[in-house]
Design a protein around this motif. Structure first.
Motif, PDB file in Angstrom:
ATOM      1  N   UNK A  74       0.818  -1.210   0.000  1.00  0.00           N
ATOM      2  CA  UNK A  74       0.000   0.000   0.000  1.00  0.00           C
ATOM      3  C   UNK A  74       0.858   1.270   0.000  1.00  0.00           C
ATOM      4  N   UNK A  75       2.164   1.100   0.139  1.00  0.00           N
ATOM      5  CA  UNK A  75       3.063   2.250   0.123  1.00  0.00           C
ATOM      6  C   UNK A  75       2.960   2.981  -1.208  1.00  0.00           C
ATOM      7  N   UNK A  76       2.674   4.282  -1.141  1.00  0.00           N
ATOM      8  CA  UNK A  76       2.481   5.088  -2.343  1.00  0.00           C
ATOM      9  C   UNK A  76       2.224   6.536  -1.939  1.00  0.00           C
ATOM     10  N   UNK A  77       2.230   7.391  -2.917  1.00  0.00           N
ATOM     11  CA  UNK A  77       1.696   8.742  -2.730  1.00  0.00           C
ATOM     12  C   UNK A  77       0.204   8.682  -3.042  1.00  0.00           C
ATOM     13  N   UNK A  78      -0.597   9.163  -2.122  1.00  0.00           N
ATOM     14  CA  UNK A  78      -2.044   9.119  -2.273  1.00  0.00           C
ATOM     15  C   UNK A  78      -2.558  10.496  -2.662  1.00  0.00           C
ATOM     16  N   UNK A  79      -3.403  10.514  -3.682  1.00  0.00           N
ATOM     17  CA  UNK A  79      -3.968  11.755  -4.200  1.00  0.00           C
ATOM     18  C   UNK A  79      -5.480  11.734  -4.082  1.00  0.00           C
ATOM     19  N   UNK A  80      -6.055  12.844  -3.664  1.00  0.00           N
ATOM     20  CA  UNK A  80      -7.503  12.959  -3.733  1.00  0.00           C
ATOM     21  C   UNK A  80      -7.880  13.683  -5.020  1.00  0.00           C
ATOM     22  N   UNK A  81      -9.093  13.444  -5.462  1.00  0.00           N
ATOM     23  CA  UNK A  81      -9.541  13.975  -6.739  1.00  0.00           C
ATOM     24  C   UNK A  81     -11.021  14.290  -6.689  1.00  0.00           C
ATOM     25  N   UNK A  82     -11.435  15.174  -7.586  1.00  0.00           N
ATOM     26  CA  UNK A  82     -12.846  15.539  -7.698  1.00  0.00           C
ATOM     27  C   UNK A  82     -13.205  15.652  -9.165  1.00  0.00           C
ATOM     28  N   UNK A  83     -14.399  15.192  -9.497  1.00  0.00           N
ATOM     29  CA  UNK A  83     -14.866  15.285 -10.876  1.00  0.00           C
ATOM     30  C   UNK A  83     -16.380  15.178 -10.885  1.00  0.00           C
ATOM     31  N   UNK A  84     -17.009  15.862 -11.827  1.00  0.00           N
ATOM     32  CA  UNK A  84     -18.464  15.771 -11.951  1.00  0.00           C
ATOM     33  C   UNK A  84     -18.900  14.460 -12.592  1.00  0.00           C
ATOM     34  N   UNK A  85     -18.001  13.810 -13.317  1.00  0.00           N
ATOM     35  CA  UNK A  85     -18.341  12.605 -14.073  1.00  0.00           C
ATOM     36  C   UNK A  85     -17.662  11.403 -13.443  1.00  0.00           C
ATOM     37  N   UNK A  86     -18.436  10.510 -12.840  1.00  0.00           N
ATOM     38  CA  UNK A  86     -17.854   9.393 -12.111  1.00  0.00           C
ATOM     39  C   UNK A  86     -17.086   8.446 -13.035  1.00  0.00           C
ATOM     40  N   UNK A  87     -17.515   8.363 -14.283  1.00  0.00           N
ATOM     41  CA  UNK A  87     -16.846   7.451 -15.211  1.00  0.00           C
ATOM     42  C   UNK A  87     -15.377   7.813 -15.385  1.00  0.00           C
ATOM     43  N   UNK A  88     -15.054   9.074 -15.254  1.00  0.00           N
ATOM     44  CA  UNK A  88     -13.652   9.473 -15.414  1.00  0.00           C
ATOM     45  C   UNK A  88     -12.781   8.897 -14.307  1.00  0.00           C
ATOM     46  N   UNK A  89     -13.362   8.604 -13.171  1.00  0.00           N
ATOM     47  CA  UNK A  89     -12.605   7.964 -12.099  1.00  0.00           C
ATOM     48  C   UNK A  89     -12.635   6.446 -12.248  1.00  0.00           C
ATOM     49  N   UNK A  90     -13.803   5.892 -12.546  1.00  0.00           N
ATOM     50  CA  UNK A  90     -13.943   4.437 -12.571  1.00  0.00           C
ATOM     51  C   UNK A  90     -13.302   3.823 -13.804  1.00  0.00           C
ATOM     52  N   UNK A  91     -13.225   4.575 -14.883  1.00  0.00           N
ATOM     53  CA  UNK A  91     -12.523   4.115 -16.088  1.00  0.00           C
ATOM     54  C   UNK A  91     -11.327   5.045 -16.288  1.00  0.00           C
ATOM     55  N   UNK A  92     -10.477   5.045 -15.298  1.00  0.00           N
ATOM     56  CA  UNK A  92      -9.399   6.018 -15.214  1.00  0.00           C
ATOM     57  C   UNK A  92      -8.406   5.848 -16.359  1.00  0.00           C
TER      58      UNK A  92
END
Length: 126
Positions: A89-107
């Motif tokens: 799980x070691x990594x840099x973690x980023x938070x994100x925001x978007x109006x379109x959920x598909x852009x996150x789920x089909x990244x």
């Protein structure tokens, strides 16, 4: 939307951390909010998302059952509770925001998501 992630650090395997992502500029109540992670030399990877229209949450396979995403719209903040942490799980973690959920789920890469925080480093020791 400006996003500020915090809460990363060093933890032993099996331990827990809670990441926070404070938003400013706009309310997150009408945004899908997500967490991603990236290790050097690898692509950014989807971790979890909170869908604003339904209240549903979605998780990457590698974190299901261990991580929980939540949001507090009143505080304009999204959280990632990470339990049973593993060295992978070691990594840099980023938070994100978007109006379109598909852009996150089909990244398809950072350029496909509207807003990003600066990243917070999580290191899990074995």
């Amino acid at each position: 939307v400006q996003l500020q992630a915090s809460g990363g650090g060093l933890v032993q395997a099996g331990g827990s951390l809670r990441l926070s992502c404070a938003a400013s500029g706009r309310t997150i109540s009408t945004y899908n909010m997500g967490w991603f992670r990236q290790v050097p030399g690898a692509e950014r990877q989807f971790v979890a998302a909170s869908i604003w229209t339904s209240g549903n949450t979605v998780y990457g396979d590698s974190v299901k059952g261990r991580f929980t995403i939540s949001r507090d719209n009143a505080k304009n903040t999204v959280y990632l509770q990470m339990n049973s942490l593993k060295p992978e799980d070691t990594a840099v973690y980023y938070c994100a925001a978007d109006n379109t959920i598909a852009r996150m789920l089909r990244f398809r890469g950072p350029e496909s998501v509207d807003y990003w925080g600066q990243g917070t480093l999580v290191t899990v020791s074995s």
